[in-house]
Design an enzyme around this catalytic site. Sequence first.
Site, PDB file in Angstrom:
ATOM      1  N   PRO A  13       0.851  -1.196   0.000  1.00  0.00           N
ATOM      2  CA  PRO A  13       0.000   0.000   0.000  1.00  0.00           C
ATOM      3  C   PRO A  13       0.884   1.244   0.000  1.00  0.00           C
ATOM      4  CG  PRO A  13       0.189  -0.871   2.218  1.00  0.00           C
ATOM      5  CD  PRO A  13       1.018  -1.776   1.342  1.00  0.00           C
ATOM      6  N   ASN A  73      -8.199   8.824  -1.489  1.00  0.00           N
ATOM      7  CA  ASN A  73      -7.368   8.326  -0.400  1.00  0.00           C
ATOM      8  C   ASN A  73      -8.245   7.629   0.631  1.00  0.00           C
ATOM      9  OD1 ASN A  73      -5.938   9.287   2.520  1.00  0.00           O
ATOM     10  ND2 ASN A  73      -4.637   8.313   0.995  1.00  0.00           N
ATOM     11  N   ASP A  96       5.605  -2.606   3.417  1.00  0.00           N
ATOM     12  CA  ASP A  96       5.312  -1.183   3.452  1.00  0.00           C
ATOM     13  C   ASP A  96       6.243  -0.467   2.481  1.00  0.00           C
ATOM     14  OD1 ASP A  96       3.312  -1.550   5.256  1.00  0.00           O
ATOM     15  OD2 ASP A  96       4.372  -0.713   6.975  1.00  0.00           O
ATOM     16  N   ASP A  98       8.022   2.131   2.551  1.00  0.00           N
ATOM     17  CA  ASP A  98       9.259   2.732   3.039  1.00  0.00           C
ATOM     18  C   ASP A  98      10.181   1.691   3.685  1.00  0.00           C
ATOM     19  OD1 ASP A  98       7.604   2.298   5.192  1.00  0.00           O
ATOM     20  OD2 ASP A  98       7.473   4.390   5.800  1.00  0.00           O
ATOM     21  N   GLU A 193      -5.312  -1.626  12.886  1.00  0.00           N
ATOM     22  CA  GLU A 193      -5.939  -2.627  12.021  1.00  0.00           C
ATOM     23  C   GLU A 193      -5.126  -3.913  11.976  1.00  0.00           C
ATOM     24  OE1 GLU A 193      -2.652  -1.133   9.912  1.00  0.00           O
ATOM     25  OE2 GLU A 193      -4.253   0.057  10.820  1.00  0.00           O
ATOM     26  N   ASP A 194      -3.799  -3.783  12.105  1.00  0.00           N
ATOM     27  CA  ASP A 194      -2.941  -4.965  12.080  1.00  0.00           C
ATOM     28  C   ASP A 194      -3.134  -5.808  13.333  1.00  0.00           C
ATOM     29  OD1 ASP A 194      -1.910  -2.893  13.569  1.00  0.00           O
ATOM     30  OD2 ASP A 194       0.077  -2.921  12.645  1.00  0.00           O
TER      31      ASP A 194
END
Length: 328
Positions: A13, A73, A96, A98, A193-194
């Site tokens: 994402p 978004n 992720d 980054d 959420e994880d």
Amino acid sequence: MSLIPGRISVVIPAYNQEEYICDALTSLTRQKLGKWELEVLVVDDASTDQTANLVLGYQHKLERLELVSLPTNSGVSAARNAGLEAVTGEFFTFLDPDDWYAPEHLATLASALEELHVDFVRTDHVRVTGTNRVLHRAPQAVRGLPLNPADDIEPIDSPSMVDYAFVWAGMYRTDLMRSVDAYFFDADLYSAEDRLWLWKLHLRTSRYAVVSYPGVFYRRGLPGSLTQVFDERQLGFIPAYARILEEVRAHQDADRHLPKAMRQFFAIVCHHEKRAKNYPPQVRLEMKQQLRKIFTTIDVHIAQQVALEMDIARRRHILSFLQVGVAK
């Protein structure tokens, strides 16, 4: 959608990640896959920078790279879900935008999934802050053997695998996750959420393993990360834990696992209360109101017992919320 045996799907994402997305994708071009095949699904969450164009520049380097573009978004949960909708791999994982992988990361986890015949695997990671790198081990000493996920929810008062809330530090069997309804994220959650997703895995699956391969590098302290912002997005932990507690209450071993879920929730409440001085007044007020509401529905007897085992300052804080709940 039919799944391709031997294929690993990586869901990324991305929102305004032009500074880092190339590092993530370059690490994927360098994967030593052996017999495995790679699919990369980048979900551009309506970025306003050059993220999408940079991703498209990698299509000649990554054969099965797909860019999924969201019109507005929608947050990390919705973005991951859009990627999960398009997964065709036998196994899947997350990266992720980054962060990055070591060259043998994907093959190592996929081989462990296959050889151990488990539903999912978890692994260690390297935390990167500037030029500093620190190994963080998953809180399970038994490595490379099938384990019962529910058994690793506890202990209550020290870190366990449900406290290791990094969905990207693992790999998952696609058909199994779909069959137990533990595949998609709750799209309306913008934080924690994880944690909910991993609780579902530990409650609904039967076999997993932890492997000693710290092949994912996790950047910390970046300006856009949730730990660095102080707006209403911080409050996502409250509905997330309302659902975690509901999920645990419905489990056949609820009496066993509920104290752990409450202890985890209470610790995060205290963490946010400590940071609340940095939140805008309206966010602080909203947090108080939401917490008072959830504490009116909490299992008071169990909660009191859990709170009594916390340190004095945290205990006093949690008991004050519980008294509000009892009064109502």
